[in-house]
Design an enzyme around this catalytic site. Sequence first.
Site, PDB file in Angstrom:
ATOM      1  N   HIS A  79       0.826  -1.207   0.000  1.00 44.06           N
ATOM      2  CA  HIS A  79       0.000   0.000   0.000  1.00 44.06           C
ATOM      3  C   HIS A  79       0.863   1.261   0.000  1.00 44.06           C
ATOM      4  O   HIS A  79       0.372   2.353   0.288  1.00 44.06           O
ATOM      5  CB  HIS A  79      -0.936  -0.003   1.211  1.00 44.06           C
ATOM      6  CG  HIS A  79      -1.870  -1.168   1.220  1.00 44.06           C
ATOM      7  ND1 HIS A  79      -3.140  -1.129   0.664  1.00 44.06           N
ATOM      8  CD2 HIS A  79      -1.713  -2.435   1.685  1.00 44.06           C
ATOM      9  CE1 HIS A  79      -3.715  -2.310   0.790  1.00 44.06           C
ATOM     10  NE2 HIS A  79      -2.870  -3.118   1.408  1.00 44.06           N
ATOM     11  N   HIS A  83      -1.251   2.488  -5.653  1.00 40.80           N
ATOM     12  CA  HIS A  83      -1.536   1.049  -5.620  1.00 40.80           C
ATOM     13  C   HIS A  83      -3.028   0.803  -5.793  1.00 40.80           C
ATOM     14  O   HIS A  83      -3.856   1.707  -5.619  1.00 40.80           O
ATOM     15  CB  HIS A  83      -1.059   0.430  -4.300  1.00 40.80           C
ATOM     16  CG  HIS A  83      -1.784   0.964  -3.106  1.00 40.80           C
ATOM     17  ND1 HIS A  83      -1.426   2.143  -2.477  1.00 40.80           N
ATOM     18  CD2 HIS A  83      -2.880   0.510  -2.425  1.00 40.80           C
ATOM     19  CE1 HIS A  83      -2.243   2.374  -1.463  1.00 40.80           C
ATOM     20  NE2 HIS A  83      -3.140   1.401  -1.415  1.00 40.80           N
ATOM     21  N   ASP A  85      -6.172  -1.508  -4.436  1.00 40.13           N
ATOM     22  CA  ASP A  85      -6.671  -2.398  -3.388  1.00 40.13           C
ATOM     23  C   ASP A  85      -7.562  -3.465  -4.011  1.00 40.13           C
ATOM     24  O   ASP A  85      -8.475  -3.147  -4.788  1.00 40.13           O
ATOM     25  CB  ASP A  85      -7.503  -1.627  -2.364  1.00 40.13           C
ATOM     26  CG  ASP A  85      -6.660  -0.816  -1.406  1.00 40.13           C
ATOM     27  OD1 ASP A  85      -5.440  -1.007  -1.381  1.00 40.13           O
ATOM     28  OD2 ASP A  85      -7.238   0.023  -0.684  1.00 40.13           O
ATOM     29  N   HIS A  89      -8.549  -7.261   0.420  1.00 39.58           N
ATOM     30  CA  HIS A  89      -8.043  -6.292   1.397  1.00 39.58           C
ATOM     31  C   HIS A  89      -9.142  -5.860   2.356  1.00 39.58           C
ATOM     32  O   HIS A  89      -8.872  -5.500   3.506  1.00 39.58           O
ATOM     33  CB  HIS A  89      -7.485  -5.079   0.643  1.00 39.58           C
ATOM     34  CG  HIS A  89      -7.086  -3.923   1.505  1.00 39.58           C
ATOM     35  ND1 HIS A  89      -6.169  -4.027   2.532  1.00 39.58           N
ATOM     36  CD2 HIS A  89      -7.459  -2.604   1.481  1.00 39.58           C
ATOM     37  CE1 HIS A  89      -5.990  -2.836   3.099  1.00 39.58           C
ATOM     38  NE2 HIS A  89      -6.770  -1.970   2.493  1.00 39.58           N
TER      39      HIS A  89
END
Length: 271
Positions: A79, A83, A85, A89
């Site tokens: 992270h 980035h 997710d 996550h």
Amino acid sequence: MLWWPERAEATTMRIIDISTAVDASGWEPDQVRHEVLDPRDGAVHMSEEMRGHFGVDLDPDDLPDGEFLSLDRLTLTSHTGTHVDAPSHYGSRAHYGDGRPRHIDELPLDWFYGPGMLLDLTGCEGPTAGVEDLKEAFVRIGRVPEPGTIVLLRTGASAWAGTERYFTDFTGLDGPAVNLLLDRGVRVIGTDAFSLDAPFGAVIRRYLETGDRSVLWPAHFIGRHREYCQIERLGNLAALPGDHGFRVACFPIKITGAGAGWTRAVAFVDE
């Protein structure tokens, strides 16, 4: 038979970098470690490896310029920097599909290339933007997202990237605002802030004031009920030519079993 047109109409395409760098010199909650073996260090390291594994003696100075190759060693979270997710996550169970949220390496690539839409939230007061803020942004630009649109939120937070303020002073989305975008067929929502949710301190304060568990990281936890991805820590959104008319590529690095993957997010503009 091959046909070559004598004169083809050319299109000039501009590529705009909308990523932030992984920078070990900047402030991070989980500090980045970046160790560099320069080409001379690489020669010494390679010489030691050759001797230890193959019993071959090679003097580093026998190499051209006494150098081999550089090597970077990084210690960081998935992270850090710009980035994506993944649904895994957001939680270990999903209330959709087979109940198992997908990791970053399992997601379809066509999610991460498509028409972009920029929503300017820099005028929002407070740590959280809601449905009315998004609807006002739609009115300003005269359109709503179509299915497959990659929606980018410009909050202005990227101005503080690399400083401690970047992690405490930004605008996130509340749950209904995220649902509004997902209802429009959006699969990927990006932000120039540290998180798509409000800052941690603001989230905790609101929970302590209200006792309402729905205010606890709603943007993320919606991903337990509806499959979607976030791009966090974008940058340079002010360089985009407008609120639409560009395409976004944000393919995540393929890390097996990971809840996130770094991306070099870019926008393509035809000129």
